[in-house]
Design an enzyme around this catalytic site. Structure first.
Site, short mmCIF file in Angstrom:
data_model
loop_
_atom_site.label_atom_id
_atom_site.label_comp_id
_atom_site.label_asym_id
_atom_site.label_seq_id
_atom_site.Cartn_x
_atom_site.Cartn_y
_atom_site.Cartn_z
N LYS A 127 0.88 -1.18 0.00
CA LYS A 127 0.00 0.00 0.00
C LYS A 127 0.91 1.22 0.00
O LYS A 127 2.06 1.16 0.43
CB LYS A 127 -0.85 0.01 1.28
CG LYS A 127 -1.86 -1.13 1.40
CD LYS A 127 -3.29 -0.58 1.29
CE LYS A 127 -4.31 -1.67 1.47
NZ LYS A 127 -4.57 -1.95 2.88
N HIS A 130 2.03 7.00 2.48
CA HIS A 130 1.53 8.33 2.11
C HIS A 130 1.71 9.37 3.21
O HIS A 130 2.20 9.05 4.30
CB HIS A 130 0.06 8.23 1.68
CG HIS A 130 -0.84 7.65 2.72
ND1 HIS A 130 -1.28 8.38 3.80
CD2 HIS A 130 -1.35 6.41 2.84
CE1 HIS A 130 -2.05 7.60 4.55
NE2 HIS A 130 -2.11 6.40 3.98
N HIS A 133 1.18 8.86 6.89
CA HIS A 133 2.12 8.10 7.72
C HIS A 133 3.21 8.96 8.33
O HIS A 133 4.02 8.48 9.10
CB HIS A 133 2.81 7.01 6.88
CG HIS A 133 1.91 5.90 6.47
ND1 HIS A 133 1.62 5.63 5.16
CD2 HIS A 133 1.19 5.02 7.20
CE1 HIS A 133 0.79 4.61 5.09
NE2 HIS A 133 0.50 4.23 6.31
N1 ARG Z 1 -0.09 -1.10 9.91
C1 ARG Z 1 -1.04 -0.38 10.70
C2 ARG Z 1 -1.70 0.73 9.86
O1 ARG Z 1 -1.10 1.18 8.90
C3 ARG Z 1 -0.45 0.27 11.92
C4 ARG Z 1 0.17 -0.69 12.90
C5 ARG Z 1 0.15 -0.13 14.27
N2 ARG Z 1 0.82 -0.94 15.20
C6 ARG Z 1 0.28 -1.96 15.86
N3 ARG Z 1 1.03 -2.64 16.70
N4 ARG Z 1 -0.95 -2.30 15.71
O2 ARG Z 1 -2.78 1.15 10.19
#
Ligand code: ARG
Length: 566
Positions: A127, A130, A133
């Site tokens: 993905k 962007h 982030h």
């Molecule tokens: N990959 C997730 C997102 O982009 C965020 C991960 C956050 N960390 C976690 N331990 N859940 O929304």
């Protein structure tokens, strides 16, 4: 360095027997302006014991305390005793300390022997990385630096979103419509296209959903074909992400993402079962959290596959066992508040007392002025493009203002990137904010380039004036208002770092170094620093040195470079 606050506490302790150090500390205030002193002690609380009015107590205390080395004045005003720090002592103690500690000024050994995990950035594979982030990425990086500076052992983890049903979709989509060469030429865009196409075709043909489920199960079962495709998508995505991390100068100690926990989940599920926490609900397995006012935590779907929550529980347990953390910090958007509350509750219910050391550090949303932030609609603003645009605009500004600058390219990068990071870290993290190009790149006012420019200006003064750190300095020559104001800000720097660590708020540092820069520029505009009088010049340059050192440290803690010229 002299701790003037403790000097105040010591003095008061001698006079007030029934209050201990902590009680006095709690009562002490910082007056709203310096003409009311550096510290103020209210006497209301003493009226009962002393059987006198607060204002008489204040007067008597002030009388008993006069004549002291550390304070030029201790006087009463209504029901307060006001303490005025001796400016000479202040100047001497701060500037000497900075000369001794240099870029370590403000650091501490508070965290000695303790490990803090900072999990941040964690984008999803395949993905776009962007603009949304950027917050987790730069807040997390700064927190890691602040903890390290405060003596903690830090572990930066990128919990990549590299697992889950979406990989079932991607594998199915690739098998139907994908071509490796096309994807490799532009990985994220092409993978996103596959993902979007799969989603829209699912609307016509719901059977595709089952196919995706099948392929995710196969991935969990370690089917060789699924595994190979997944690994390939992960590798090419990570390569893209790493370009951004390089631009931002960010390093991680671990990229153990969600997939890393795939073989660690059966144990979690078993444990939940044994502890009597797992219940069946429509074929799925959940932990009931109704008693805590939350929806149930979904642990395993009816088809047996695990979920985001399950992986977070497994990750926390793994981290505790592997790193024995003192704190386990998650820098993740406030949209996920409930997710974190929920799985942390499950960990607590499992009987792990360290659940309270797992800390979600949330932050608000960033939007663009033209409102173009929406991944689902494909209106994506890539973080890499924003950073490159910042560098390019900075390059143009340098070409106009300082075309002969050496290392133009490197400096454009440091200033452009620094500007973006600085704006990110300028506000309390929980606030939503709108990204604004003009404000970000301005060399005036409360911006990164302004602070960096102040640092460069100070550096060139030191060179021009032949500053020598070993020169003996007559600090008594530094006594005008601007000099004292700068000194006060420098004195407070270690406390600001303490607070930003305590509250997980880098913006305390951002604001503080802007204040230092403003005060310094006022000074620069009103006072000549490189003067004929050698002693005066040495004294002023030592203040310039201290200012430059602290600004640089502050910028570094935010993850921003401080070029010597710009
Ligand atoms: N990959 C997730 C997102 O982009 C965020 C991960 C956050 N960390 C976690 N331990 N859940 O929304």
């Amino acid at each position: 360095m002299i701790d003037f606050k403790y000097k105040v506490i010591d003095l008061l302790k001698e006079q007030i027997e029934f209050l201990d150090e902590d009680e006095i500390k709690l009562l002490l205030e910082v007056p709203p302006s310096y003409d009311m002193g550096d510290y103020a002690f209210p006497t209301f609380r003493l009226a009962k014991e002393f059987k006198k009015s607060p204002s008489i107590i204040a007067e008597e205390l002030a009388g008993a305390l006069s004549g002291n080395d550390y304070f030029e004045k201790i006087e009463s005003s209504a029901s307060y005793v006001n303490f005025f720090i001796d400016k000479q002592k202040l100047m001497e103690t701060v500037l000497d300390e900075i000369k001794i500690k240099k870029d370590k000024y403000g650091s501490s050994d508070l965290g000695e022997g303790k490990t803090v995990i900072v999990e941040f950035s964690s984008p999803n594979i395949a993905k776009p990385f962007h603009i949304g982030h950027i917050r987790t990425t730069v807040i997390g990086n700064s927190l890691k630096k602040i903890y390290k500076f405060s003596g903690y052992n830090t572990i930066a983890i990128n919990h990549l979103g590299d697992y889950g049903t979406q990989f079932g979709m991607l594998i199915s989509a690739f098998k139907k419509w994908g071509h490796r060469e096309v994807i490799e030429s532009n990985p994220i865009q092409e993978l996103l296209k596959l993902y979007v196409r799969f989603n829209s075709e699912t609307e016509e043909d719901p059977a595709l959903k089952d196919e995706a489920r099948y392929w995710f199960k196969e991935l969990e079962n370690k089917n060789a074909e699924a595994l190979e495709l997944w690994q390939w998508m992960r590798d090419i995505s990570l390569k893209e992400f790493n370009r951004v991390y390089d631009l931002l100068n960010i390093e991680f100690d671990s990229f153990a993402g969600e997939s890393f926990y795939s073989d660690k989940m059966p144990r979690v599920i078993k444990e939940l079962e044994e502890k009597g926490l797992l219940i069946e609900s429509n074929g799925a397995q959940i932990v009931d959290l109704e008693a805590y006012g939350m929806p149930p935590a979904l642990i395993r779907k009816s088809d047996g596959s695990t979920l985001y929550t399950t992986r977070d529980i497994a990750a926390a347990i793994y981290r505790k066992e592997h790193y024995d953390f003192y704190k386990n910090i998650y820098v993740v958007a406030s949209q996920q508040n409930l997710h974190f509350k929920s799985w942390m509750k499950v960990v607590e219910l499992m009987g792990y007392d360290w659940a309270i050391d797992c800390i979600h550090v949330p932050f608000g949303m960033v939007s663009l002025e033209d409102g173009t932030l929406s991944t689902r609609k494909g209106r994506v603003v890539f973080l890499e493009d924003v950073l490159n645009k910042a560098i390019e605009s900075t390059r143009k500004i340098i070409d106009e203002r300082n075309p002969n600058l050496e290392n133009k390219e490197e400096i454009a990068e440091q200033v452009g990137i620094g500007a973006v990071i600085f704006q990110e870290l300028f506000n309390q993290r929980i606030k939503d904010y709108v990204f604004n190009w003009d404000r970000t790149l301005s060399f005036e006012g409360e911006t990164g380039p302004y602070v960096q420019y102040t640092h460069a200006r100070a550096t060139s003064l030191l060179e021009k004036g032949d500053f020598d750190i070993n020169d003996k300095v007559q600090y008594s020559l530094l006594n005008n208002e601007e000099e004292i104001n700068i000194c006060r800000l420098l004195y407070n720097f270690p406390r600001i770092i303490y607070d930003s660590c305590d509250k997980n708020e880098p913006y305390f540092i951002t604001r503080h170094i802007v204040e230092i820069a403003k005060e310094f520029n006022k000074y620069y505009n009103s006072t000549s620093i490189i003067v004929e009088d050698e002693e005066l010049k040495k004294a002023r340059l030592s203040l310039v040195y201290a200012t430059k050192t602290v600004i640089k440290t502050g910028l570094e803690l935010l993850g921003i470079k401080a070029p010597s010229r710009m």
